[in-house]
Scaffold this active site. Structure first.
Site, PDB file in Angstrom:
ATOM      1  N   ALA A  34      23.777  66.636 148.522  1.00 17.24           N
ATOM      2  CA  ALA A  34      24.697  67.163 147.504  1.00 17.24           C
ATOM      3  C   ALA A  34      23.949  68.207 146.673  1.00 17.24           C
ATOM      4  O   ALA A  34      22.723  68.340 146.791  1.00 17.24           O
ATOM      5  CB  ALA A  34      25.181  66.042 146.592  1.00 17.24           C
ATOM      6  N   LYS A  35      24.643  68.941 145.891  1.00 18.24           N
ATOM      7  CA  LYS A  35      24.006  69.843 144.926  1.00 18.24           C
ATOM      8  C   LYS A  35      25.008  70.121 143.822  1.00 18.24           C
ATOM      9  O   LYS A  35      26.225  70.068 144.050  1.00 18.24           O
ATOM     10  CB  LYS A  35      23.614  71.166 145.598  1.00 18.24           C
ATOM     11  CG  LYS A  35      22.457  71.873 144.920  1.00 18.24           C
ATOM     12  CD  LYS A  35      21.132  71.206 145.236  1.00 18.24           C
ATOM     13  CE  LYS A  35      19.961  71.893 144.602  1.00 18.24           C
ATOM     14  NZ  LYS A  35      18.698  71.386 145.152  1.00 18.24           N
ATOM     15  N   GLY A  36      24.495  70.442 142.641  1.00 19.61           N
ATOM     16  CA  GLY A  36      25.383  70.782 141.533  1.00 19.61           C
ATOM     17  C   GLY A  36      24.785  71.900 140.720  1.00 19.61           C
ATOM     18  O   GLY A  36      23.604  72.219 140.859  1.00 19.61           O
TER      19      GLY A  36
END
Ligand code: NAD
Length: 431
Positions: A115-117
């Site tokens: 994931a990444k944000g």
């Protein structure tokens, strides 16, 4: 499992990082002869969330920032990935980084997806109080898809242990329970892990030593140049010099570099960096040590080059001038796609970022495990488990490169994609 052609074909994104990641994926799909259904499954992120993040600025006015959280794959476990605060953050960049996290976790074989944000913001324009408000409101906005068994954020560009402490505290307050396992990279007093700070640098050194062994070279007899003297570069320099007796002849940061062909005095350099107001190399001098530029450092006549600063440092313009026979990517994306081809053709062994700098996420995995159990390990435990996992990951990537007669980056993608595809196949599709 579906074998029919997917109706969704891979688009050609403008974002170079996403285009490169998709290219590597496609090559791995071909090497594994995967069916189109699985290819489409892996190409597409599972979930993308775009949020508006309003905060009160110090002057009392409201400002709204845009944030994202992308979960690429949960096939192998909860999604895991950093949060960055940067003005260039956009959806395609976050998509690419989320996919690369799935790949990195699969290579290290830790039970996470990717994931990444990020929030599109220049954090230097915010006060500490405003930054805390932004972090807490962003956390609140993405909370519906977070969870200690769902998606666990970590620090990335312009975020740190303090940011993770605020995120963890926000979730704990909203859920009325202590939720330390919701983020990693936290301060040790809030459930952080021993050894997290040095972990990425240590992982870089472990992969370097493993590669040298296979090339029949003694780590104590190699010269090394390291670009970037921040968290990754400085720890890598200290560990390879103190524990493996490698000769670190050059280091640099954004103020320039230092070079001594007989080996740098790292203790004196670290002391200088610690004590100087901007924590930089500038102003350091010693007999036999000369100042060099970052571009000179990259093309020094050394055995090993460790780019550990920022992306796109080795390009088609300087790739032909690189003299090191082994490159270990401490930074993310320091070698462009075009340069990568040139270096591979020249016979340079390149340990890719997704393998070389995986020590950080491996130790984040340790932190998560410790938080879930509320039982904490000592530094020696962390180091020995990290060494075991990094050695295993390197050996598996190396063996895959031999088996497929390819370079380590392509082999690492093949290894990771195979693991993700196997997990998808074994799970089957719901409903
Ligand atoms: P950092 O901010 O601690 O250090 C970065 C270093 O690079 C500093 O010494 C800085 O002066 C130098 N630098 C910046 N711009 C430069 C330029 N134009 N030329 C030369 N040097 C320059 O960051 P870090 O945590 O050490 O991360 C470095 C790289 O490693 C990044 O690409 C990061 O994404 C990657 N990475 C870090 C971790 C981690 O755990 N810290 C994990 C995985 C990947």
């Amino acid at each position: 499992m579906a074998t029919e052609k997917s109706t969704v074909t891979a688009s050609l994104p403008e974002n170079p990082m996403l285009a490169t990641a998709l290219n590597k994926l496609e090559a791995a799909f071909d090497a594994l002869d995967l069916n189109e259904g699985i290819r489409a499954f892996i190409r597409h992120p599972e979930r993308e969330l775009k949020v508006s993040v309003p905060i009160y600025r110090a002057d009392g006015n409201i400002q709204v920032f845009t944030g994202y959280r992308v979960q690429h794959s949960s096939a192998r476990g909860p999604c895991k990935g950093g949060v960055r605060f940067h003005p260039d953050v956009d959806l395609d960049e976050v998509r690419a980084l989320a996919m690369l996290m799935s790949i990195k976790c699969a290579i290290a074989n830790v039970p996470f997806g990717g994931a990444k944000g990020g929030v599109c913001v220049d954090p230097s324009e915010l006060t500490k109080v405003e930054l805390e408000r932004l972090t807490r409101r962003y956390t609140h906005m993405i909370l519906p898809i977070l969870g200690k068994q769902r998606d666990i954020p970590a620090p990335d560009m312009n975020t740190n242990a303090q940011t993770m402490a605020w995120m963890m505290d926000t979730v704990s307050a909203l859920q009325s329970e202590s939720s330390t396992a919701i983020t990693t990279g936290k301060p040790i007093c809030l459930g952080g892990s021993e050894g997290r700070a040095e972990a990425t640098g240590r992982g870089v050194v472990i992969t370097m030593v493993e590669a040298l062994k296979r090339l029949g070279q003694d780590p104590a007899k190699v010269s090394v140049a390291i670009q970037g003297f921040g968290n990754v570069g400085s720890h890598a320099a200290k560990i390879m010099s103190a524990e493996f007796k490698s000769k670190v002849v050059a280091v640099s940061d954004d103020t320039g570099g230092l070079y001594n062909p007989n080996g740098l005095n790292l203790d004196a350099i670290c002391k200088h960096v610690d004590e100087s107001p901007r924590h930089r190399l500038e102003g350091y001098s010693a007999e036999g040590t000369k100042q060099i530029s970052n571009s000179e450092l990259l093309t020094l006549d050394v055995d090993v080059l460790v780019p550990a600063a920022i992306e796109n440092q080795i390009t088609e313009k300087n790739a032909n001038d690189i003299k090191a026979k082994l490159i270990v990517e401490g930074a993310n994306g320091p070698v462009t796609h075009q340069a990568d081809k040139i270096l591979v053709d020249k016979g340079v062994i390149l340990i890719p970022d997704i393998l070389a700098n995986a020590g950080g996420v491996v130790t984040s995995y340790f932190e998560w495990v410790q938080d879930l159990q509320s039982f904490f390990w000592n530094l020696e435990d962390v180091r020995s488990k990290l060494t075991e996992i990094m050695k295993r990951a390197f050996a598996e990537a190396w063996d895959m490169a031999q088996e497929k007669n390819t370079d380590l980056r392509s082999a690492s993608f093949i290894l990771a994609v195979k693991r993700i595809a196997d997990a998808i196949e074994q799970r089957g599709l719901f409903p």
